[in-house]
Enzyme design. Structure first.
Site, mmCIF file in Angstrom:
data_model
loop_
_atom_site.group_PDB
_atom_site.id
_atom_site.type_symbol
_atom_site.label_atom_id
_atom_site.label_comp_id
_atom_site.label_asym_id
_atom_site.label_seq_id
_atom_site.Cartn_x
_atom_site.Cartn_y
_atom_site.Cartn_z
ATOM 1 N N HIS A 100 -45.984 -1.881 3.182
ATOM 2 C CA HIS A 100 -46.276 -2.973 2.242
ATOM 3 C C HIS A 100 -45.141 -3.981 2.242
ATOM 4 C CE1 HIS A 100 -44.242 0.369 0.230
ATOM 5 N NE2 HIS A 100 -43.587 -0.558 -0.464
ATOM 6 N N HIS A 102 -43.150 -6.571 -0.132
ATOM 7 C CA HIS A 102 -42.877 -7.012 -1.502
ATOM 8 C C HIS A 102 -42.750 -8.535 -1.504
ATOM 9 C CE1 HIS A 102 -41.479 -3.037 -3.204
ATOM 10 N NE2 HIS A 102 -41.322 -2.790 -1.923
HETATM 11 P P1 5GP Z 1 -41.059 0.866 -1.760
HETATM 12 O O1 5GP Z 1 -39.961 1.528 -2.549
HETATM 13 O O2 5GP Z 1 -41.840 1.893 -0.963
HETATM 14 O O3 5GP Z 1 -40.600 -0.305 -0.939
HETATM 15 O O4 5GP Z 1 -42.010 0.232 -2.833
HETATM 16 C C1 5GP Z 1 -43.045 0.918 -3.458
HETATM 17 C C2 5GP Z 1 -43.452 0.089 -4.648
HETATM 18 O O5 5GP Z 1 -44.713 0.523 -5.085
HETATM 19 C C3 5GP Z 1 -42.486 0.222 -5.830
HETATM 20 O O6 5GP Z 1 -41.964 -1.054 -6.164
HETATM 21 C C4 5GP Z 1 -43.348 0.821 -6.932
HETATM 22 O O7 5GP Z 1 -43.072 0.297 -8.207
HETATM 23 C C5 5GP Z 1 -44.758 0.471 -6.478
HETATM 24 N N1 5GP Z 1 -45.746 1.438 -6.906
HETATM 25 C C6 5GP Z 1 -45.646 2.794 -6.820
HETATM 26 N N2 5GP Z 1 -46.769 3.381 -7.326
HETATM 27 C C7 5GP Z 1 -47.579 2.368 -7.729
HETATM 28 C C8 5GP Z 1 -48.870 2.340 -8.339
HETATM 29 O O8 5GP Z 1 -49.501 3.364 -8.616
HETATM 30 N N3 5GP Z 1 -49.406 1.123 -8.601
HETATM 31 C C9 5GP Z 1 -48.725 -0.043 -8.305
HETATM 32 N N4 5GP Z 1 -49.343 -1.187 -8.640
HETATM 33 N N5 5GP Z 1 -47.513 -0.053 -7.743
HETATM 34 C C10 5GP Z 1 -46.937 1.137 -7.455
#
Ligand code: 5GP
Ligand code: ZN
Length: 146
Positions: A100, A102
């Site tokens: 994903h 951001h």
């Molecule tokens: P990463 O740390 O993998 O780059 O980012 C994962 C992101 O997904 C985090 O910013 C976290 O807040 C978001 N996230 C995790 N679980 C959920 C969820 O169930 N729903 C949404 N909308 N975001 C989520």
């Protein structure tokens, strides 16, 4: 994929505040936003890491990221600038292993920022940069690892 929270959102099993979707990607609000308006652009297909993203999907993630950035700038939410951020692997801070992008709106005093290492700011010697560049050029000249 079973057990993947983003696949559950894409399937409509887990609720999310969706702002956009098409054949390739979905964009929804991050549940623990770094700042107001923080959203995620996510491929519809379960892809865990950066290396597995097909070029067409990567292009879609980037161009929809651009559209989301533009929408954020015109949304009335605080947004004087934008950061894109993609964490690939645990060491890079990836916590959800469905790739994903951001999209993070920024404004002065938002409290968000990158933490720089203590030695940041020292200009590196040209031979050290060239040594690193040579290693990367070498890797580029080999067939991509599967
Ligand atoms: P990463 O740390 O993998 O780059 O980012 C994962 C992101 O997904 C985090 O910013 C976290 O807040 C978001 N996230 C995790 N679980 C959920 C969820 O169930 N729903 C949404 N909308 N975001 C989520
Ligand atoms: Zn998934």
């Amino acid at each position: 994929m079973a057990g993947c929270v983003f696949c559950e959102i894409i399937a409509g099993v887990t609720p999310a505040s969706v702002v956009y979707r098409d054949d390739l990607v979905i964009a929804f609000m991050d549940i623990r936003p770094l700042v107001e308006g923080h959203l995620l652009v996510v491929p519809n297909q379960h892809i865990s890491g950066l290396a597995d993203i097909p070029p067409s999907v990567g292009a879609g993630m980037f161009s929809i990221g651009q559209r989301m950035a533009s929408a954020l700038r015109h949304s009335g939410l605080p947004c004087a600038g934008i950061n894109f951020f993609l964490a690939d692997g645990e060491a890079a801070g990836q916590t959800v292993f469905h790739a994903h992008l951001h999209v993070i709106p920024r404004h002065p005093g938002d409290g968000f920022g990158l933490r720089f290492p203590p030695r940041y700011g020292h200009r590196q010697a040209q031979d050290a940069l060239e040594h690193q560049a040579e290693k990367i050029r070498e890797a580029l000249s080999r067939p991509p690892a599967q």
